[in-house]
Design a protein around this motif. Structure first.
Motif, PDB file in Angstrom:
ATOM      1  N   GLY A   6     -13.401   8.510   6.810  1.00  0.00           N
ATOM      2  CA  GLY A   6     -12.204   7.777   7.983  1.00  0.00           C
ATOM      3  C   GLY A   6     -10.617   7.342   7.551  1.00  0.00           C
ATOM      4  N   HIS A   7      -9.999   6.658   8.321  1.00  0.00           N
ATOM      5  CA  HIS A   7      -8.289   6.050   7.699  1.00  0.00           C
ATOM      6  C   HIS A   7      -8.657   5.334   7.971  1.00  0.00           C
ATOM      7  CE1 HIS A   7      -7.125   7.852  11.639  1.00  0.00           C
ATOM      8  NE2 HIS A   7      -6.201   7.228  11.451  1.00  0.00           N
ATOM      9  N   LEU A   8      -7.510   4.185   6.638  1.00  0.00           N
ATOM     10  CA  LEU A   8      -6.917   3.005   7.555  1.00  0.00           C
ATOM     11  C   LEU A   8      -5.121   3.166   7.519  1.00  0.00           C
ATOM     12  CD1 LEU A   8      -8.477   0.868   4.797  1.00  0.00           C
ATOM     13  CD2 LEU A   8      -9.017   1.900   7.173  1.00  0.00           C
ATOM     14  N   VAL A   9      -4.793   2.342   8.357  1.00  0.00           N
ATOM     15  CA  VAL A   9      -3.425   2.707   8.303  1.00  0.00           C
ATOM     16  C   VAL A   9      -2.397   1.000   7.946  1.00  0.00           C
ATOM     17  CG1 VAL A   9      -1.182   2.574   9.739  1.00  0.00           C
ATOM     18  CG2 VAL A   9      -3.179   4.263  10.354  1.00  0.00           C
ATOM     19  N   VAL A  10      -1.607   1.709   7.282  1.00  0.00           N
ATOM     20  CA  VAL A  10      -1.153   0.444   6.756  1.00  0.00           C
ATOM     21  C   VAL A  10       0.198   0.614   6.500  1.00  0.00           C
ATOM     22  CG1 VAL A  10      -3.042  -0.083   4.659  1.00  0.00           C
ATOM     23  CG2 VAL A  10      -1.373   1.570   3.801  1.00  0.00           C
ATOM     24  N   ASP A  11       0.701  -0.848   6.613  1.00  0.00           N
ATOM     25  CA  ASP A  11       2.717   0.289   6.042  1.00  0.00           C
ATOM     26  C   ASP A  11       2.778   0.607   5.185  1.00  0.00           C
ATOM     27  OD1 ASP A  11       5.486  -0.570   5.868  1.00  0.00           O
ATOM     28  OD2 ASP A  11       5.646  -2.906   6.025  1.00  0.00           O
ATOM     29  N   ALA A  39     -14.474   6.673  -2.255  1.00  0.00           N
ATOM     30  CA  ALA A  39     -13.358   6.269  -2.749  1.00  0.00           C
ATOM     31  C   ALA A  39     -12.472   6.153  -1.336  1.00  0.00           C
ATOM     32  CB  ALA A  39     -12.379   8.128  -2.980  1.00  0.00           C
ATOM     33  N   LEU A  40     -11.299   5.079  -1.769  1.00  0.00           N
ATOM     34  CA  LEU A  40     -10.602   4.981  -0.928  1.00  0.00           C
ATOM     35  C   LEU A  40      -8.775   5.666  -2.062  1.00  0.00           C
ATOM     36  CD1 LEU A  40     -11.098   1.339  -0.508  1.00  0.00           C
ATOM     37  CD2 LEU A  40     -11.289   2.999   0.950  1.00  0.00           C
ATOM     38  N   THR A  41      -8.192   6.539  -1.027  1.00  0.00           N
ATOM     39  CA  THR A  41      -7.297   7.449  -1.349  1.00  0.00           C
ATOM     40  C   THR A  41      -6.149   7.136  -0.418  1.00  0.00           C
ATOM     41  OG1 THR A  41      -8.170   9.663  -0.543  1.00  0.00           O
ATOM     42  CG2 THR A  41      -9.024   8.744  -2.753  1.00  0.00           C
ATOM     43  N   ALA A  42      -4.933   7.443  -1.231  1.00  0.00           N
ATOM     44  CA  ALA A  42      -3.643   7.957  -0.246  1.00  0.00           C
ATOM     45  C   ALA A  42      -3.477   9.398   0.102  1.00  0.00           C
ATOM     46  CB  ALA A  42      -2.383   7.618  -1.536  1.00  0.00           C
ATOM     47  N   ASP A  43      -3.399   8.945   1.183  1.00  0.00           N
ATOM     48  CA  ASP A  43      -3.389  10.454   1.821  1.00  0.00           C
ATOM     49  C   ASP A  43      -1.829  11.674   1.047  1.00  0.00           C
ATOM     50  OD1 ASP A  43      -3.862  12.202   4.511  1.00  0.00           O
ATOM     51  OD2 ASP A  43      -1.937  12.400   4.494  1.00  0.00           O
ATOM     52  N   ALA A  44      -1.817  12.736   1.247  1.00  0.00           N
ATOM     53  CA  ALA A  44      -0.827  13.668   0.713  1.00  0.00           C
ATOM     54  C   ALA A  44       0.327  13.649   1.495  1.00  0.00           C
ATOM     55  CB  ALA A  44      -1.011  15.055   0.678  1.00  0.00           C
ATOM     56  N   LEU A  45      -0.285  13.737   3.542  1.00  0.00           N
ATOM     57  CA  LEU A  45       1.098  13.836   3.700  1.00  0.00           C
ATOM     58  C   LEU A  45       1.775  13.115   5.120  1.00  0.00           C
ATOM     59  CD1 LEU A  45      -0.461  17.154   5.292  1.00  0.00           C
ATOM     60  CD2 LEU A  45       1.798  17.136   3.717  1.00  0.00           C
ATOM     61  N   ASP A  46       0.405  11.724   5.244  1.00  0.00           N
ATOM     62  CA  ASP A  46       1.013  10.721   5.997  1.00  0.00           C
ATOM     63  C   ASP A  46       1.863   9.271   5.248  1.00  0.00           C
ATOM     64  OD1 ASP A  46       1.284   7.896   7.578  1.00  0.00           O
ATOM     65  OD2 ASP A  46      -0.037   9.152   9.040  1.00  0.00           O
ATOM     66  N   PRO A  47       2.379   9.320   5.168  1.00  0.00           N
ATOM     67  CA  PRO A  47       2.634   7.667   4.068  1.00  0.00           C
ATOM     68  C   PRO A  47       1.745   6.170   3.772  1.00  0.00           C
ATOM     69  CG  PRO A  47       5.229   8.297   5.246  1.00  0.00           C
ATOM     70  CD  PRO A  47       3.805   8.939   5.523  1.00  0.00           C
ATOM     71  N   GLY A  48       1.494   6.143   5.750  1.00  0.00           N
ATOM     72  CA  GLY A  48       1.215   5.036   5.648  1.00  0.00           C
ATOM     73  C   GLY A  48       0.088   5.158   5.930  1.00  0.00           C
ATOM     74  N   ARG A  49      -1.124   6.638   5.939  1.00  0.00           N
ATOM     75  CA  ARG A  49      -2.502   6.275   6.109  1.00  0.00           C
ATOM     76  C   ARG A  49      -3.538   6.422   4.500  1.00  0.00           C
ATOM     77  NH1 ARG A  49      -5.388  10.414   9.816  1.00  0.00           N
ATOM     78  NH2 ARG A  49      -7.690  11.219   7.964  1.00  0.00           N
ATOM     79  N   THR A  74      -6.703  -8.665   2.655  1.00  0.00           N
ATOM     80  CA  THR A  74      -6.341  -7.230   2.760  1.00  0.00           C
ATOM     81  C   THR A  74      -6.993  -6.945   4.109  1.00  0.00           C
ATOM     82  OG1 THR A  74      -7.737  -7.913   0.704  1.00  0.00           O
ATOM     83  CG2 THR A  74      -8.173  -5.151   1.586  1.00  0.00           C
ATOM     84  N   ALA A  75      -7.698  -7.588   4.644  1.00  0.00           N
ATOM     85  CA  ALA A  75      -7.472  -7.230   6.291  1.00  0.00           C
ATOM     86  C   ALA A  75      -6.456  -7.468   7.117  1.00  0.00           C
ATOM     87  CB  ALA A  75      -9.172  -7.855   6.348  1.00  0.00           C
ATOM     88  N   ALA A  76      -5.632  -8.514   6.517  1.00  0.00           N
ATOM     89  CA  ALA A  76      -4.577  -8.380   7.421  1.00  0.00           C
ATOM     90  C   ALA A  76      -3.509  -7.256   6.991  1.00  0.00           C
ATOM     91  CB  ALA A  76      -4.067  -9.617   6.639  1.00  0.00           C
ATOM     92  N   ARG A  77      -3.573  -6.730   5.930  1.00  0.00           N
ATOM     93  CA  ARG A  77      -2.717  -5.726   5.123  1.00  0.00           C
ATOM     94  C   ARG A  77      -3.571  -4.190   6.112  1.00  0.00           C
ATOM     95  NH1 ARG A  77      -3.205  -5.797  -0.618  1.00  0.00           N
ATOM     96  NH2 ARG A  77      -1.981  -4.434  -1.055  1.00  0.00           N
ATOM     97  N   ILE A  78      -4.435  -4.222   6.634  1.00  0.00           N
ATOM     98  CA  ILE A  78      -4.739  -3.326   7.431  1.00  0.00           C
ATOM     99  C   ILE A  78      -3.832  -2.930   8.878  1.00  0.00           C
ATOM    100  CG2 ILE A  78      -5.936  -1.697   8.659  1.00  0.00           C
ATOM    101  CD1 ILE A  78      -7.867  -2.940   5.377  1.00  0.00           C
TER     102      ILE A  78
END
Length: 94
Positions: A6-11, A39-49, A74-78
């Motif tokens: 799935g995915h997380l949304v962060v600032d 793996a936890l990776t930065a999404d190539a298209l969405d800057p907050g994903r 860490t949890a507070a950043r999600i």
């Protein structure tokens, strides 16, 4: 086998730092008993994903690794999340 995906949304301004801060978790997971991939990776298209992908041999090994879960900082950043557990009954070459 289990797949956690799935995915997380962060600032968006914090995303790259968040991923970098998770490197120790990724490293520990990959060394954990029963972890087949993590793996936890930065999404190539969405800057907050932040994309999440894990494969585990069993629920027990997943729970042993997770222990008490994320620390409060860490949890507070999600800001939001959509991460699911999938039970895999068969695996074959792609």
């Amino acid at each position: 086998m289990l797949v956690i995906a799935g995915h997380l949304v962060v600032d968006p301004a914090d995303r790259d730092r968040y991923v970098a801060d998770c490197a120790t978790v990724v490293e520990a997971a990959r060394k954990a008993s029963g972890c087949l991939d993590f793996a936890l990776t930065a999404d190539a298209l969405d800057p907050g994903r932040v994309n999440v992908y894990e494969r585990w041999e069993s629920d027990e090994e997943l729970e042993d690794f997770r222990g008490s879960g994320l620390d409060a900082g860490t949890a507070a950043r999600i800001l939001d999340a959509d991460v699911r557990k999938y039970r895999i009954s068969a695996v074959e070459p792609a």
